[in-house]
Structure formats: structure tokens, C-alpha cells
Write an enzyme that holds these catalytic residues in place. Sequence first.
Site, mmCIF file in Angstrom:
data_model
loop_
_atom_site.group_PDB
_atom_site.id
_atom_site.type_symbol
_atom_site.label_atom_id
_atom_site.label_comp_id
_atom_site.label_asym_id
_atom_site.label_seq_id
_atom_site.Cartn_x
_atom_site.Cartn_y
_atom_site.Cartn_z
ATOM 1 N N ASP A 162 4.664 0.211 11.942
ATOM 2 C CA ASP A 162 3.417 -0.397 11.459
ATOM 3 C C ASP A 162 3.251 -1.838 11.935
ATOM 4 O O ASP A 162 2.168 -2.400 11.828
ATOM 5 C CB ASP A 162 3.357 -0.355 9.929
ATOM 6 C CG ASP A 162 3.248 1.074 9.432
ATOM 7 O OD1 ASP A 162 3.472 1.303 8.227
ATOM 8 O OD2 ASP A 162 2.963 1.969 10.250
ATOM 9 N N LYS A 182 0.856 -1.210 0.000
ATOM 10 C CA LYS A 182 0.000 0.000 0.000
ATOM 11 C C LYS A 182 0.880 1.244 0.000
ATOM 12 O O LYS A 182 0.676 2.168 -0.778
ATOM 13 C CB LYS A 182 -0.883 -0.004 1.241
ATOM 14 C CG LYS A 182 -1.518 1.342 1.559
ATOM 15 C CD LYS A 182 -2.405 1.309 2.770
ATOM 16 C CE LYS A 182 -1.694 1.505 4.063
ATOM 17 N NZ LYS A 182 -1.357 2.907 4.411
ATOM 18 N N ASN A 183 1.914 1.248 0.866
ATOM 19 C CA ASN A 183 2.708 2.468 1.050
ATOM 20 C C ASN A 183 3.713 2.699 -0.058
ATOM 21 O O ASN A 183 4.470 3.670 -0.014
ATOM 22 C CB ASN A 183 3.386 2.439 2.423
ATOM 23 C CG ASN A 183 2.349 2.533 3.531
ATOM 24 O OD1 ASN A 183 1.190 2.866 3.274
ATOM 25 N ND2 ASN A 183 2.734 2.208 4.748
ATOM 26 N N ARG A 241 0.178 14.063 13.089
ATOM 27 C CA ARG A 241 0.608 13.943 11.693
ATOM 28 C C ARG A 241 0.901 15.314 11.060
ATOM 29 O O ARG A 241 0.318 15.704 10.060
ATOM 30 C CB ARG A 241 -0.439 13.196 10.873
ATOM 31 C CG ARG A 241 -0.947 11.919 11.462
ATOM 32 C CD ARG A 241 0.094 10.828 11.646
ATOM 33 N NE ARG A 241 0.611 10.281 10.430
ATOM 34 C CZ ARG A 241 0.025 9.295 9.744
ATOM 35 N NH1 ARG A 241 -1.105 8.807 10.167
ATOM 36 N NH2 ARG A 241 0.546 8.843 8.631
ATOM 37 N N ARG A 290 -8.397 -0.566 4.769
ATOM 38 C CA ARG A 290 -7.506 0.411 4.105
ATOM 39 C C ARG A 290 -6.155 -0.222 3.765
ATOM 40 O O ARG A 290 -5.472 0.222 2.864
ATOM 41 C CB ARG A 290 -7.291 1.615 5.024
ATOM 42 C CG ARG A 290 -8.526 2.451 5.258
ATOM 43 C CD ARG A 290 -8.199 3.688 6.039
ATOM 44 N NE ARG A 290 -6.992 4.276 5.532
ATOM 45 C CZ ARG A 290 -5.898 4.470 6.291
ATOM 46 N NH1 ARG A 290 -5.890 4.135 7.556
ATOM 47 N NH2 ARG A 290 -4.819 5.013 5.759
ATOM 48 N N CYS A 337 -4.876 12.142 12.977
ATOM 49 C CA CYS A 337 -5.660 10.912 12.924
ATOM 50 C C CYS A 337 -5.498 10.214 14.267
ATOM 51 O O CYS A 337 -4.916 10.763 15.196
ATOM 52 C CB CYS A 337 -5.164 10.025 11.787
ATOM 53 S SG CYS A 337 -3.510 9.418 12.116
HETATM 54 C C1 EPZ Z 1 4.255 6.727 6.274
HETATM 55 O O1 EPZ Z 1 3.487 7.730 6.929
HETATM 56 C C2 EPZ Z 1 3.331 5.529 6.157
HETATM 57 N N1 EPZ Z 1 2.163 5.882 5.351
HETATM 58 C C3 EPZ Z 1 2.876 5.089 7.548
HETATM 59 O O2 EPZ Z 1 2.067 3.941 7.387
HETATM 60 C C4 EPZ Z 1 4.125 4.732 8.358
HETATM 61 O O3 EPZ Z 1 3.735 4.373 9.665
HETATM 62 C C5 EPZ Z 1 5.069 5.938 8.401
HETATM 63 O O4 EPZ Z 1 5.391 6.354 7.061
HETATM 64 C C6 EPZ Z 1 6.361 5.635 9.133
HETATM 65 O O5 EPZ Z 1 6.993 4.552 8.540
HETATM 66 C C7 EPZ Z 1 2.279 5.884 3.993
HETATM 67 O O6 EPZ Z 1 3.346 5.654 3.449
HETATM 68 C C8 EPZ Z 1 1.040 6.194 3.212
HETATM 69 P P1 EPZ Z 1 6.346 10.018 8.465
HETATM 70 P P2 EPZ Z 1 4.047 9.243 6.988
HETATM 71 O O7 EPZ Z 1 6.223 11.294 7.725
HETATM 72 O O8 EPZ Z 1 4.767 9.559 5.745
HETATM 73 C C9 EPZ Z 1 6.560 13.151 11.997
HETATM 74 C C10 EPZ Z 1 0.231 2.554 7.776
HETATM 75 O O9 EPZ Z 1 -0.222 2.026 8.798
HETATM 76 N N2 EPZ Z 1 6.460 14.187 10.950
HETATM 77 O O10 EPZ Z 1 7.572 9.174 8.273
HETATM 78 O O11 EPZ Z 1 2.947 10.121 7.426
HETATM 79 C C11 EPZ Z 1 5.238 12.431 12.183
HETATM 80 O O12 EPZ Z 1 4.398 13.162 13.057
HETATM 81 C C12 EPZ Z 1 0.688 3.985 7.832
HETATM 82 O O13 EPZ Z 1 0.371 1.991 6.661
HETATM 83 C C13 EPZ Z 1 6.634 15.512 11.295
HETATM 84 O O14 EPZ Z 1 6.858 15.839 12.458
HETATM 85 O O15 EPZ Z 1 5.097 9.098 8.184
HETATM 86 C C14 EPZ Z 1 5.633 11.128 12.771
HETATM 87 O O16 EPZ Z 1 5.832 11.308 14.158
HETATM 88 C C15 EPZ Z 1 0.507 4.614 9.196
HETATM 89 N N3 EPZ Z 1 6.523 16.452 10.320
HETATM 90 C C16 EPZ Z 1 6.992 10.851 12.112
HETATM 91 O O17 EPZ Z 1 7.443 12.105 11.588
HETATM 92 C C17 EPZ Z 1 6.267 16.133 9.016
HETATM 93 O O18 EPZ Z 1 6.213 17.043 8.170
HETATM 94 C C18 EPZ Z 1 6.922 9.825 10.996
HETATM 95 O O19 EPZ Z 1 6.112 10.351 10.007
HETATM 96 C C19 EPZ Z 1 6.095 14.780 8.697
HETATM 97 C C20 EPZ Z 1 6.199 13.814 9.663
#
Ligand code: EPZ
Length: 428
Positions: free
Chosen positions: A307, A23-24, A122, A399, A117
Site C-alpha cells: 500500500d 481503515k484496514n 482479487r 476511501r 478491481c
Molecule cells: C488487504 O487486502 C488490504 N485491504 C489491502 O489494502 C492490502 O493491500 C492487502 O491486504 C495486502 O496487504 C483491507 O484490509 C481492506 P490479500 P486483501 O488477501 O485482504 C491474493 C488498501 O489500499 N489472494 O492479502 O484483499 C491476492 O490476489 C488496500 O488499503 C488470492 O490469491 O489482500 C493478492 O495478490 C488495497 N486468493 C494477495 O493474495 C485469495 O483468496 C494479497 O491479497 C485472497 C488473496
Amino acid sequence: MSGKIEIIGGLPLRGRVEIRGAKNSALPILAATVLTRGESKIRNCPALSDVRASLEILKYLGCCVRFRDGEATVDSTELNGAPIPETLMREMRSSIIFLGAVLARFGEARLCAPGGCDIGLRPIDLHLGALGEMGARVREGGGMIVCTCPDGLRGADISLSFPSVGATENVMLAACAAKGTTRIFNAAREPEIEDLAAFLNCAGARIRGAGSAEIVIEGGKRLSGCEHTVIADRIAAGSYLAAAAITAGSVTAVGARAEHLRTVLPVFRAMGCEVTEVCDGLRLDAPQRLDAVRYIRTMPYPGFPTDLQAPLTACMCVARGTGIVRETIFENRYKHVPGLIRLGADIRLEGGCAVIRGVDRLTGAHVEATDLRGGFALVLAGLAAEGKTTVSGTAHIDRGYENVCGTLRSLGARVCARQTGPDRGNAQ
Ligand code: EPZ
């Protein structure tokens, strides 16, 4: 429509499960088609609600879209660049991944802010900050994000304070259309990042270093539609191996790649499972009872994936001994714990950790899924529990897991799906 899953637990799961496309990986690759002219064929694309939501967004932007038998065909020659309506943006939180591609293609992107969420706030400050360094003007307000770059985007050196997956992807997409070279430092290293780069390079981009902490993108290349096969979903693979582990079963995850689960397989082995690389995937043979793992800490890839935290927490609930799970990526990713406790687990949340003392047995009850991976963890616990467990809110699970009931039934589980009231909305 949301739904519920009814489970009669206590049966060992045995057999083979075909692991679908990630998915990701599929989601950013679908967004990347906005940058291309012509038709792209994306194979091994999972039939998930988030994928359908992405295809709806592409259609709204003017793409010709078809999806059949795991293959998405997208022709993005004629696009209109209309602002994506809130209803579509709200369908899927990760629709923020369209920001970089739409801005790069049209010089402007108007999206509704994705919001938080169930697993955390996020924020998208890293996405917006990076695009700003590439020359975008970013305005936020009224729940909307408006990015413009009348003079086009320019290549820049981007240092991410956290290896954010989404921010890395948005910068890669925007950088493909920027004038000059963009270097991303402290980039996310997930396999899905490599898969996105493989699709973009196949379309004509020049990206080096994907999968490492430093990615270099030479902008300004004209991208054409291409054919790509999405990598197997490492999280789905780990989730179904956990289903074997928690039910003292034996499951082969067909298509799973050991190199994408390097920090997960040792955890299963420490729990007493035998994990073997077989010719077409990974096989897990579980002991009659699992041993607790003393400490699991989630980290950015290649660390233990956030995850899989909830599914492994479910396994720890019935293990022999006490273990600690520390979630370091998302601030609120213990929403599955109340449901596990309701099923008889002994878990305490202390100082940002879950302290799990394994119990001899769980007992079926009615629990509610509040997010994707937490929902799957409740299903896992139901599979191990004595008696009947009902997990409601399965729209969350749909999802990220294709045909979860059919898949579990094919492994010998006694499960059935029931439709219930209106959908309870979407989450991360
Ligand atoms: C991706 O989310 C995945 N989703 C998530 O999978 C996964 O858990 C996550 O990466 C971490 O591996 C998709 O790829 C669609 P991040 P993403 O930006 O990109 C902070 C699932 O269950 N952050 O790496 O949103 C954020 O708050 C989903 O399949 C900031 O602070 O994750 C978090 O604490 C859930 N500022 C951390 O970084 C930003 O601008 C990781 O977020 C962006 C992120």
C-alpha cells in the site's frame, strides 16, 4: 459524487498531521460486531467512505448504528441475516470481510462476488477454501456466493498458501463461532490482524498468536459488545511522511508507530531523510533533494507494504539517480505510472518492475486517479510539480484518506477540492 483536487506544487510541507484509525483495521472490526450481542463502541474509527459503506451493511443486517466524532457505536443484538444487496456489496470491494461473520452468526451467507478491481483480480479462493474446510458448503454462480453450514462450523487446521490478510480475517471471524479449535498456518501478520484479535478477545473470544504466522482460535465462546480503540493507520502515516519527503519538507505524523513501519523508515533514510521517533509519533525531515533507492520490493508484512509502493514510487520520480520498484503482491498495481509519466516522470515498466530514473522537476498536468493509493501518489507528485496539477477521480482517495485536502492545506500545501460529475465507482 466524485471530485478533483487542484494543486499548486513546489511548496515544502511542514507541520503536524494527526494520524487517524487504520481503515484496514476498522473494516474487519466493524464486520466482527456481527458476531457479538450487545453494543460495541469503536473509537478512533476513521470517517472514510469505506467505513460508511460498512456501517450501511451493518444497518441493513439489523444493527443499530451511530457514528460521530470518530466513534462508531454498533448494537448487534437483533439481526435479521438478510442477504446483503449487491448495491451495498459493490460500494466497497472489501465487503467480502462480512462473509465469515455472517456465516458464523446465521449459518448462511449470500453475498455478491466482490470481483476484481484496478489493482488486480482479487480472487477469494483462499477465503472460500478455508471456510469449506470448516464445514461450509460454498456455491458460486451468477455473480453470487452462497455459503451454508446447516450443521454449524467446525474448528480445523487451515494452511494458507499465501498469507492473505482478508482470508486470515475471515477465518478468524468464522472460527470464533465454530465448534472446537481452529489453527491458521501461514497467517497474515499485519498489525491490523492483531487489532482484530484484540477486539475479538475483548468481546470474549480466545485467540492466541495474532501477529505471528500461526493463530489459534478456540471457538464456541459467546461474544458480547465491547469498547475498542483502533490502531493508527500505518499506511496513512507513511503516505504523509512521503508528502514531506517529496516536497523537501518536515512533517510529524502524530500517533504513528515506528514498530508498524520497520521496513519503511529505512527506505526514507536511504533517500536521505532524517526520521525520528518523537514523543507523540514520527517526524521526517527531508533533504533538498532525495537520493534514489536502488531497489524496493513489496512483501507481506513485515516486509515493505504494497500500500506504500505507489507513494514511494512518486518520491523516486524526483530523486537523484535510478531505482527499481517491484510489486509482488498485486499483479496490476502500477496504474499510477501513466499519470506520473504525464507529470514528467521517467518510468519504464519492465518484467514486472518499475524502473524509475529521477528527474530534476515534474510539471503540473491533469491526471486521473484509478485506485486509492495510486491516486494519493498522483497528489504527491502534484505537490512536487511546478505549476498546477489537477487530480480527478478523488472518490478513490476518499476511501482511505480522511479530509486529504484539509490535511495537506494544514501542512502548507496550496490545494483545493472541487466536486465534479457522478462518482466513478469504487475499486479495491
Ligand atoms: C488487504 O487486502 C488490504 N485491504 C489491502 O489494502 C492490502 O493491500 C492487502 O491486504 C495486502 O496487504 C483491507 O484490509 C481492506 P490479500 P486483501 O488477501 O485482504 C491474493 C488498501 O489500499 N489472494 O492479502 O484483499 C491476492 O490476489 C488496500 O488499503 C488470492 O490469491 O489482500 C493478492 O495478490 C488495497 N486468493 C494477495 O493474495 C485469495 O483468496 C494479497 O491479497 C485472497 C488473496
